[in-house]
Design a protein around this motif. Structure first.
Motif: not given
Length: 872
Positions: A814-822
């Motif tokens: 996850p990035d610093l904002e808790g988002r995941w890339v798919y």
């Protein structure tokens, strides 16, 4: 003088004849010709007088005749052969035992009605006949089913007509001791009982009766026992009778009491405990609550018990309209559950939440039995391909956020038990071609796509068979017509015309079913002059046999019956159209084979399946039907005719009836009657016979109950048993906790960004695009979800049709904002307007599908506009 008490006096059979009792008590005789022939030879007159019921027969045969048979070596040899055949049937391996994999040790099948035989009148219509055929086919296949229902002391009702054609109902009292039943007994010989707690400290007790349907035990619960107060004794008085509370008590007894009866039966007989519970319609839905209570008593929390019960439950819906579902007032249900009533250890609010219509368009104060059935079952189905789609649309509110086609309700198209419904003459013709054993296997087990051997039967033989069956129907109709007119008060001098009613050489149309308004009993009367012209045509006449019961509380249905009867009473046409009262299994077994055309004209799509036309087809009768139910799925011009429908949104009901009636008359005048009466070079109706032949060879294998039950085993029972075994207590707790955690966290799940490698709004077939999606999972982890690309053709409103779903894979952390890339590929596998979207679903190994939880996250409207998610 009226008797003050009634007893059943059983005959004492001489020792050599004792096997007759076992044969009479196993309802396999109802579909096994050799057993019926044996009973007929005991005393042909008594056999006819007993209504071809072996139990009643043995109670009326004179002792002298029994003594004579006990010394008749030829009869005893036949008796031994038939008894040995039953023993082999009961104990030998069959289709189920030869299947690979670990199939369910047992399946419990619950239904409010069962149509096994006219000798056990516990059915009202198609639902019960279907349930009976399901049990018989399971027996033939060796499926370890246990049937569960109620024993109605008055059955449904017997129908007669008044002089002016108004339906009248009669409720004869059924004595279980005179039926092919045996009481389930405890080891000390006392009858086995189940009990339900009622408000106010009262109790509802029920005795358990056993009907043996071949290899399948059928448990029937009977509340007419001395321990009950008068009100409770009447709970199982009539099928579909009484007010709301009466129906609620019936359904509690069927579901909750039924599970307790199954447990008692397994305890007393050593039968394997069911791994799968199948609810045939919502009436038995309370069975899930009882199973939850059992697991709670073993230490599981409610949520975990719910997951364990859902895993092993199959729910079949038969209704295409909300009005066909039992719904109860919330307060009525609440009064019957909780500390002072049934299932006291379960919070009443939890019970209510399972059935309340808490979705857009629902009635929030009503408890819906079908909704509860769906919430308590991990697997559900409709009863034809079309009905599956109708059901998905009807119940889509339970899965908000998903298109109707993704609602987890599949379909298994109904079938009919051919050994019950195929006329003996039809069976003998087939057996002459391929042998008795192969013919029996073809009808009972099925498995082939076509019966090619029908092609070898000469046209002359088929035509003679059809005329023989038609002539038998004519005799049956005249006999029933005479009895009906006598009941209506007619004297002998008025009935001479009946000797000429119907003609064995005239094209014969059958129409027989329940009489709700949507089945349109009187559509044929829309243009009476035109119908009269068809009936009385000098060269190509038709004749029509009509039967059907209206529900006792349905005055609209009774008026339809009266309208039809009054038309059929007209001296000008009464030799060409008849209404036969008291439609039931005994009448049906003569009616289907004797007709040339089976007519069905419901309002589409209100016929869930409609199996009467299947039974007719197995006897070489052609279908003439609206494209609804099973006919929509399997219709071909080879098998009959489709009545065009006028179901556009702007067509009012009266205009729709007029258009469809006109289409019906056109088909009869221009296509059907000419084909029946047209003769080829051989002097036979060659084109008609070719349709009969193709109906038997191509449609016959499709409509079998054996095919239907095999589908249930492979597609529903086996996966349900596997899910049941996987749901041990720890797994059930884990799944319940996971679902609670996911539901709580789901508001924090979103799709934040979508991008693709496409540079333009067009691409070539076969190309692959790279898809990159950024999602926010909040408190969830990637293993809790599946991110999907959903793609396919789009319609004029940019809705994706025939969608393909491809999972995308997470890339990195996850990035610093808790988002995941798919990321993942998107294949352009079809031409024309093409679109895609993405979505996030919960994912867990114990879910039957990602749709199960009803949770989904999709891109916002603004994001869709920015991403340009449509390609053309």
């Amino acid at each position: 003088m009226k008797a003050i008490r009634r007893l059943t006096v059983r005959p004492v059979l001489p020792d050599p004849l004792r096997p007759l009792s076992d044969l009479a008590r196993n309802l396999r005789w109802s579909w096994h010709p050799e057993t019926r022939d044996l009973f007929q030879s005991v005393d042909p007159e008594c056999w006819t007088a007993s209504g071809r019921d072996p139990v009643r027969l043995l109670g009326t045969v004179p002792p002298a005749r029994l003594a004579e048979l006990a010394d008749d070596r030829r009869f005893l040899r036949r008796l031994t052969a038939v008894a040995d055949d039953l023993d082999h049937y009961m104990s030998g391996d069959r289709w189920y035992q030869a299947q690979p994999g670990r199939l369910p040790a047992a399946v419990a099948y619950f239904s409010p009605e069962f149509g096994i035989t006219a000798a056990l009148p516990q059915y009202s219509g198609g639902l019960g006949i279907l349930a009976g055929d399901h049990l018989k086919a399971a027996s033939d296949l060796g499926v370890p089913l246990v049937g569960v229902g109620l024993l109605y002391r008055h059955g449904y009702f017997r129908q007669s007509l008044s002089r002016d054609g108004w339906q009248q109902e009669h409720y004869p009292v059924l004595d279980p001791h005179e039926l092919p039943l045996a009481p389930l007994k405890e080891p000390d010989g006392t009858p086995a009982h189940v009990a339900l707690a009622l408000p106010g400290g009262r109790e509802l007790r029920a005795r358990v009766w056993l009907a043996q349907v071949g290899r399948v035990p059928l448990l029937l619960l009977d509340s007419d026992v001395e321990e009950n107060d008068p009100g409770e004794r009447g709970v199982t008085d009539r099928l579909y009778g009484g007010g709301s509370e009466h129906r609620l008590l019936q359904e509690m007894l069927l579901g909750i009491g039924g599970v307790r009866a199954v447990r008692a039966y397994c305890r007393l007989t050593g039968h394997a405990a069911p791994e799968v519970f199948h609810t045939n319609e919502g009436h038995a839905g309370f069975l899930g609550l009882e199973r939850i209570a059992e697991l709670c008593d073993e230490g599981l929390e409610f949520g975990a018990a719910l997951e364990a019960v859902r895993a092993g439950t199959v729910f079949t819906t038969h209704t295409p309209v909300p009005a066909g579902i039992d719904r109860f007032d919330r307060e009525l249900v609440a009064r019957h559950f909780g500390p002072d009533s049934e299932l006291p250890r379960i919070d009443v609010e939890r019970v209510l939440r399972l059935g309340m219509e808490t979705y857009p368009g629902g009635e929030p104060n009503l408890f819906n039995m079908a909704v509860m059935g769906l919430r308590l079952a991990q697997r559900a189905n409709g009863v034809s391909l079309l009905h599956g789609g109708v059901s998905r649309g009807m119940f889509a509110g339970l899965w908000p956020g998903f298109d109707a086609e993704e609602v987890p309700i599949t379909s298994v198209t109904n079938g009919v038990h051919a050994p019950t419904w195929v006329a003996p003459e039809v069976f003998r013709l087939g057996a002459r071609q391929i042998g008795v054993q192969r013919a029996e296997d073809a009808l009972a087990v099925g498995g082939s796509d076509r019966w090619d051997s029908v092609a070898d039967i000469p046209d002359q033989d088929i035509w003679e068979l059809r005329r023989t069956l038609r002539a038998q129907l004519v005799e049956e109709v005249r006999e029933r017509l005479r009895a009906s007119w006598r009941q209506r008060g007619a004297g002998t001098a008025e009935l001479g015309w009946i000797d000429d009613a119907l003609d064995p050489d005239v094209l014969t149309i059958g129409f027989a079913r329940r009489v709700p308004s949507y089945k349109r009993l009187t559509l044929m009367l829309r243009d009476r002059d035109r119908l009269m012209d068809l009936l009385l045509h000098p060269e190509r006449p038709i004749q029509i046999v009509v039967a059907g019961k209206a529900h006792p509380a349905d005055d609209g249905g009774k008026r339809l019956v009266q309208e039809l009867v009054r038309f059929a009473d007209d001296p000008r046409v009464r030799h060409r159209i008849v209404f036969l009262p008291d439609y039931g299994m005994a009448m049906a077994q003569k009616l289907y084979p004797g007709c040339d055309i089976w007519l069905n004209n419901p309002l589409r799509p209100l016929e869930a399946c409609g199996t009467s036309g299947m039974k007719a087809a197995l006897n070489g009768c052609l279908n003439l039907s609206v494209l609804d139910g099973w006919w929509d799925e399997w219709y071909q011009p080879d098998f009959g005719w489709a009545i065009p429908t006028a179901d556009g949104a702007g067509t009012d009901p009266d205009r729709r009836d007029a258009i469809e009636a006109n289409a019906l008359y056109d088909l009869l005048e221009q296509r059907i009657t000419p084909r029946f009466y047209e003769r080829g070079a051989s002097g036979l109706p060659d084109r008609w016979l070719e349709m009969v032949r193709r109906t038997l060879s191509l449609l016959g294998p499709k409509v079998l109950a054996g095919r239907m039950v095999r589908e249930y085993v492979e597609r529903l029972y086996a996966p349900a048993a596997e899910a049941h075994r996987a749901m041990d207590p720890d797994s059930a707790r884990g799944l319940a906790e996971w679902k609670a955690r996911v539901r709580a966290a789901w508001p924090g799940v979103s799709v934040d960004h979508v991008e693709t490698s496409a540079a333009t709004a067009s691409a070539e077939l076969g190309a692959t695009l790279g898809l990159r999606v950024r999602v926010k999972l909040g408190d969830l982890a990637p293993e809790d979800v599946e991110v999907q690309a959903v793609s396919g053709r789009v319609d004029s409103e940019d809705r994706i049709t025939d969608a393909a779903k491809v999972p995308l894979k997470p890339v990195g952390g996850p990035d610093l904002e808790g988002r995941w890339v798919y990321e993942g590929p998107l294949a352009l596998d079809r031409t024309g307007p093409f679109g895609y979207t993405v979505r996030v679903l919960p994912a867990h190994r114990l879910l039957a599908s990602g749709v199960e939880t009803g949770l989904v996250a999709v891109p916002s409207g603004d994001l869709v506009e920015a991403a340009g998610l449509l390609m053309r």
